[in-house]
Design a protein around this motif. Structure first.
Motif, mmCIF file in Angstrom:
data_model
loop_
_atom_site.group_PDB
_atom_site.id
_atom_site.type_symbol
_atom_site.label_atom_id
_atom_site.label_comp_id
_atom_site.label_asym_id
_atom_site.label_seq_id
_atom_site.Cartn_x
_atom_site.Cartn_y
_atom_site.Cartn_z
ATOM 1 N N ARG A 145 57.404 60.846 41.823
ATOM 2 C CA ARG A 145 56.327 60.052 41.240
ATOM 3 C C ARG A 145 55.170 60.935 40.765
ATOM 4 O O ARG A 145 53.997 60.541 40.823
ATOM 5 N N THR A 146 55.483 62.131 40.275
ATOM 6 C CA THR A 146 54.451 62.965 39.663
ATOM 7 C C THR A 146 54.004 62.310 38.352
ATOM 8 O O THR A 146 54.729 61.466 37.785
ATOM 9 N N PRO A 147 52.833 62.683 37.836
ATOM 10 C CA PRO A 147 52.393 62.094 36.554
ATOM 11 C C PRO A 147 53.426 62.287 35.438
ATOM 12 O O PRO A 147 53.650 61.386 34.623
ATOM 13 N N GLU A 148 54.054 63.476 35.410
ATOM 14 C CA GLU A 148 55.033 63.742 34.348
ATOM 15 C C GLU A 148 56.246 62.826 34.480
ATOM 16 O O GLU A 148 56.766 62.310 33.483
ATOM 17 N N ALA A 149 56.706 62.615 35.735
ATOM 18 C CA ALA A 149 57.853 61.732 35.954
ATOM 19 C C ALA A 149 57.495 60.289 35.646
ATOM 20 O O ALA A 149 58.302 59.544 35.059
ATOM 21 N N MET A 150 56.296 59.871 36.009
ATOM 22 C CA MET A 150 55.901 58.485 35.770
ATOM 23 C C MET A 150 55.774 58.190 34.279
ATOM 24 O O MET A 150 55.930 57.032 33.861
ATOM 25 N N ARG A 151 55.496 59.208 33.469
ATOM 26 C CA ARG A 151 55.453 58.970 32.021
ATOM 27 C C ARG A 151 56.836 58.613 31.474
ATOM 28 O O ARG A 151 56.951 58.062 30.380
ATOM 29 N N GLN A 152 57.893 58.945 32.231
ATOM 30 C CA GLN A 152 59.247 58.613 31.799
ATOM 31 C C GLN A 152 59.619 57.169 32.149
ATOM 32 O O GLN A 152 60.572 56.624 31.591
ATOM 33 N N GLY A 153 58.906 56.554 33.090
ATOM 34 C CA GLY A 153 59.209 55.186 33.484
ATOM 35 C C GLY A 153 58.899 54.956 34.949
ATOM 36 O O GLY A 153 58.681 55.888 35.721
ATOM 37 N N ARG A 154 58.907 53.666 35.342
ATOM 38 C CA ARG A 154 58.535 53.323 36.717
ATOM 39 C C ARG A 154 59.669 53.584 37.700
ATOM 40 O O ARG A 154 59.429 53.809 38.883
ATOM 41 N N HIS A 155 60.902 53.522 37.227
ATOM 42 C CA HIS A 155 62.064 53.660 38.106
ATOM 43 C C HIS A 155 63.209 54.296 37.314
ATOM 44 O O HIS A 155 63.076 54.568 36.112
ATOM 45 N N ARG A 156 64.343 54.495 37.989
ATOM 46 C CA ARG A 156 65.449 55.235 37.375
ATOM 47 C C ARG A 156 66.014 54.530 36.144
ATOM 48 O O ARG A 156 66.397 55.181 35.177
ATOM 49 N N LEU A 157 66.104 53.232 36.187
ATOM 50 C CA LEU A 157 66.653 52.510 35.038
ATOM 51 C C LEU A 157 65.782 52.719 33.803
ATOM 52 O O LEU A 157 66.289 53.033 32.718
ATOM 53 N N GLU A 158 64.474 52.576 33.959
ATOM 54 C CA GLU A 158 63.570 52.791 32.815
ATOM 55 C C GLU A 158 63.633 54.234 32.337
ATOM 56 O O GLU A 158 63.650 54.503 31.128
ATOM 57 N N ARG A 159 63.662 55.156 33.268
ATOM 58 C CA ARG A 159 63.648 56.576 32.881
ATOM 59 C C ARG A 159 64.918 56.964 32.130
ATOM 60 O O ARG A 159 64.875 57.751 31.189
ATOM 61 N N GLY A 160 66.054 56.426 32.555
ATOM 62 C CA GLY A 160 67.301 56.727 31.861
ATOM 63 C C GLY A 160 67.286 56.246 30.432
ATOM 64 O O GLY A 160 67.709 56.959 29.507
ATOM 65 N N HIS A 161 66.798 55.007 30.219
ATOM 66 C CA HIS A 161 66.703 54.488 28.849
ATOM 67 C C HIS A 161 65.707 55.309 28.026
ATOM 68 O O HIS A 161 65.942 55.592 26.840
#
Length: 608
Positions: free
Chosen positions: A548-564
């Motif tokens: 949940r670093t700022p850089e990771a959170m910019r990718q999405g709230r959870h794994r499903l969002e980040r993958g898309h």
């Protein structure tokens, strides 16, 4: 193992009669003839000229000729001989060249009037060109008297040269004598392996020429003024009637070292050991690496031969490496004794991933079908943060048996690959943020394990599939981005927690900034078949292992969002650049963060 193919090749140059080899008659028929090509294929030359050439295709090589009006028997023999030469080089090095010029994956030997010299071959990549005159000489010498001209087996030594950073001398001493000397030597050993005799070379008969090269070391030893500093370091040979130079002298040293060997397979061991030596930072390091590799291949300490008789430099550290290597019994494929693959069933072996910065063993858990073919596919499965490779192997074992796959699950243990930097992120940078050499990357270990297993099981597959879940998915997608020259054919990244986004606006490892990944590599990555596989219910925003670093959170709230987000960013980037894009994104209904839940969908997509 590999020489089963070579035995077939002997038909092209020699026949066995009461235990002896005789030269094969030029008119002796072959059992299986190639079909005369009726249509041409387009070939782009090294100089970017497009030619229409006729393909004569074997198992490993394809000759591309300007005319189809050639003797079919002779062309069949040529293809068989050089399929065998390819097999020999692959056996000796444990590697295959990266693809550059090829026809459906087969190394091309093209007749090309505008090439560099009589013959030309890429270094470490597939692709050889012969002038029409050089091809005619090769063709006629085999057709008329059953002997093989040396130019083409020499050029194979260019395609199969992987050791510049280990064995070639430092810039001020780099005369090319080692790189070229390797090709000079290996042309003789390759033709010897396939049972072919060397054709006339310049003013010497083939056999006499080989003898002359072998004898250079005697001339060297007979001249008290001869030292390594006065010869190889300066790119000079010794006085001889044929005017042979430093490249031939290098070959002569190793011909003699083979005579001194206590191991019958010196020829197919020395380069594997060379590939496991650390990167040379100086000329002296390169010399050390050669002496260590030769000693381990010979299974005896050759340091006195090189240092006292031949006056090569040698460090105390090299002497220790020889002693330790001979005592440990580590094989040139990186295995310790007793760790080889079984012929079927399940088990594990230890593979040593030696680099210039470390020695880190990887235990590889495997499942091998009892009945396999040379074309049996290989599937790598990458474990998650738990590092429970054996459990991942067991989870996939039934599928591997049913589909007759070779299943490999490398265990990147916390002991030897601690933290995400050394596993999920591929060990591309050290703890201080400085780039690691590519040989030390965790990604590169997969390529080396692939070569080892393929060799051990005598598999003739040129690529592999790879699946990773969670941290393993992070590993897989970063390997696709970081190692465009890998032999990955199909890749699945399932439920990664966060990604390296295809953007230079984010710094590595969250993006490509300062990563060293260039646009050429990115274009190759997008052209691979990668499935971003996501669990529909993998939406926990507070999971203990979710970054949940700022850089990771910019990718999405959870794994499903980040993958898309990762997939869409890559797709949009490729569209902007007008690049081919072969990635897919798929969502598995009803599944959360579960390897067992994702596995059936991954297996279906891989369809091996």
């Amino acid at each position: 193992m590999v020489f089963a193919r070579v035995c077939c090749v002997l038909l092209a140059c020699a026949v066995s009669r009461q235990g002896s080899a005789q030269e094969r008659r030029p008119d002796q028929p072959l059992r299986e003839l190639l079909t005369r090509p009726e249509e041409t294929v387009a070939y782009e030359s090294f100089e970017e000229q497009t030619r229409q050439l006729y393909p004569w295709v074997g198992d490993k090589v394809a000759f591309l000729t300007r005319s189809a009006d050639l003797d079919v028997v002779t062309m069949t023999r040529l293809v068989e001989v050089f399929d065998g030469v390819y097999d020999f080089y692959q056996a000796a090095t444990g590697r295959t060249p990266r693809r550059a010029k090829h026809l459906d994956g087969k190394l091309t030997i093209a007749e090309e009037p505008e090439t560099c010299g009589a013959g030309c071959g890429y270094l470490g990549y597939t692709g050889i060109e012969l002038t029409p005159e050089a091809f005619e000489e090769l063709y006629q010498k085999l057709r008329v008297d059953g002997r093989v001209d040396q130019a083409l087996p020499y050029e194979f030594g260019r395609n199969f040269w992987f050791y510049a950073d280990r064995l070639e001398y430092a810039e001020e001493h780099d005369t090319g004598s080692i790189t070229t000397g390797y090709a000079v030597l290996m042309r003789f050993w390759a033709l010897e392996a396939v049972g072919c005799r060397v054709a006339r070379f310049h003013d010497a008969e083939g056999d006499a020429f080989v003898t002359a090269v072998e004898g250079l070391v005697d001339a060297y030893e007979g001249d008290r003024r001869s030292t390594w500093k006065r010869t190889l370091r300066k790119g000079r040979g010794v006085d001889n009637a044929l005017g042979l130079g430093a490249t031939d002298l290098f070959a002569s040293f190793l011909m003699r070292a083979r005579r001194e060997s206590a191991h019958a397979d010196f020829t197919t061991r020395i380069w594997r050991y060379a590939g496991h030596q650390p990167v040379a930072k100086s000329t002296e390091d390169a010399v050390d690496n050669l002496v260590v590799a030769a000693s381990l291949a010979a299974q005896r300490d050759l340091s006195d031969l090189f240092k006292k008789r031949w006056k090569f430099p040698q460090s105390a550290a090299a002497k220790r490496r020889i002693t330790e290597g001979l005592e440990s019994g580590v094989e040139p494929n990186g295995n310790r004794p007793g760790t080889l693959l079984s012929d079927g069933g399940v088990g594990s072996f230890v593979f040593d991933t030696t680099s210039s910065t470390s020695v880190r063993p990887v235990r590889v858990w495997y499942s091998i079908p009892e009945r396999r073919r040379p074309s049996t596919p290989i599937l790598f499965v990458m474990h998650g943060m738990s590092r429970t490779a054996e459990r991942y192997r067991d989870a996939w074992a039934d599928h591997a048996r049913n589909e007759k796959l070779v299943l490999l699950v490398p265990e990147f243990s916390q002991q030897h690959y601690p933290g995400s930097r050394m596993y999920n992120l591929g060990n591309r940078f050290d703890v201080a943020g400085q780039p690691e050499p590519s040989e030390a990357w965790s990604f590169t270990a997969i390529e080396r394990i692939f070569d080892h297993v393929r060799q051990e099981l005598d598999l003739r597959v040129d690529d592999y599939a790879i699946y990773g879940h969670s941290a393993g998915a992070q590993f897989v997608h970063r390997m696709v981005l970081s190692l465009p020259e890998s032999r990955i054919r199909l890749a699945v990244a399932a439920n990664a927690g966060w990604y390296t986004m295809p953007s230079e606006e984010e710094e590595w490892p969250y993006g490509l900034g300062s990563s060293g990944i260039d646009t050429g590599g990115l274009e190759q990555a997008f052209a691979r078949k990668l499935c971003v596989l996501l669990g529909e219910r993998d939406v926990d925003e507070r999971g203990a292992n979710l970054r949940r670093t700022p850089e990771a959170m910019r990718q999405g709230r959870h794994r499903l969002e980040r993958g898309h987000a990762f997939f869409e960013a890559a797709r949009d980037f490729a569209r902007e650049q007008h690049w081919p894009f072969r990635w897919e994104v798929k969502t598995v209904p009803g599944v959360g963060h579960s390897n067992s839940g994702m596995q059936p969908a991954a297996a279906k997509w891989l369809d091996l």
